[in-house]
Design an enzyme around this catalytic site. Sequence first.
Site, short mmCIF file in Angstrom:
data_model
loop_
_atom_site.label_atom_id
_atom_site.label_comp_id
_atom_site.label_asym_id
_atom_site.label_seq_id
_atom_site.Cartn_x
_atom_site.Cartn_y
_atom_site.Cartn_z
N LYS A 20 9.34 1.02 1.23
CA LYS A 20 8.16 0.32 0.73
C LYS A 20 7.67 0.90 -0.59
O LYS A 20 7.14 0.17 -1.44
CB LYS A 20 7.05 0.35 1.79
CG LYS A 20 7.38 -0.44 3.05
CD LYS A 20 7.62 -1.92 2.76
CE LYS A 20 7.79 -2.74 4.02
NZ LYS A 20 7.96 -4.19 3.74
N TYR A 55 11.00 4.14 6.32
CA TYR A 55 10.21 2.93 6.08
C TYR A 55 9.32 3.12 4.86
O TYR A 55 9.26 2.26 3.98
CB TYR A 55 9.36 2.64 7.32
CG TYR A 55 8.53 1.38 7.24
CD1 TYR A 55 9.13 0.12 7.22
CD2 TYR A 55 7.14 1.45 7.19
CE1 TYR A 55 8.36 -1.04 7.16
CE2 TYR A 55 6.36 0.30 7.14
CZ TYR A 55 6.99 -0.94 7.12
OH TYR A 55 6.22 -2.08 7.05
#
Length: 261
Positions: free
Chosen positions: A151, A147
């Site tokens: 990002k 994740y």
Amino acid sequence: MVLTGASAGIGEALALAMAREGARLTLAARNGASLEALAARCVALGGEALAVPTDVSDEGQCRALIDAAAARWGGVDILINNAGISMVTTFGEVRDLGVFERLMRVNYLGAVYCTHHALKHLEASRGLVVAVSSLTGKTGVPFRTGYAASKHAMQGFFDSLRIEVAPAGVAVCVISPGFVATDIRAHALGPDGAPLGASPRDESARENMPLDECVSLMMAAIRGRKRELVMTRRARLGLWLKLVAPGLVDKIAAYTARKKE
């Protein structure tokens, strides 16, 4: 306005807030039934809404989304790249490395695809691109390797794009929420790439920002065409501390993670 990831969480709340101000919305998410229901709620609140079921990991569907928005409203003035999925597991526990590809395709490439196909419309309207990133796009967080990587990719892409499109009058805003009171972590991917259904981490002690507060801050940033939004003073302090004492920030993150085991 085109809004991805609109069917739940931040996206749903933002759509309703925009509708109260009379916005013309193109709503995108994979769940067509949820989108249609949300579109009806937006119209009831005084907005206009078009539901376009879209899987942002598919470039063709992203192109069709932007084409539908431009055909309905005569162009695109704001694109909000909000679609995203999370991950909760240590890297050593991962059994299916495909989870990393899925995270990148949804969180990063989905935003790239939508932005690419919307860019000519945004240049014509001197519009705004919004990237809903995360604090994990600025610093590493245990149990979120995939994740955080997706990002970080978003942050780098939109920081670079901002410089390129500024002469055309297009603004780029990167929004970095921390922990917000949504169910995103309940749908996070686990070590086998399947949704967990509930976070395996004890997050009961964590202070999650209320959803309405998060949306209020986002609305202000969008209206002001801000360059960037980091939502809390504590987060801004943490980012400053990372510049001067990055090792200390790593220790704090590790300590916080151990407390929740």
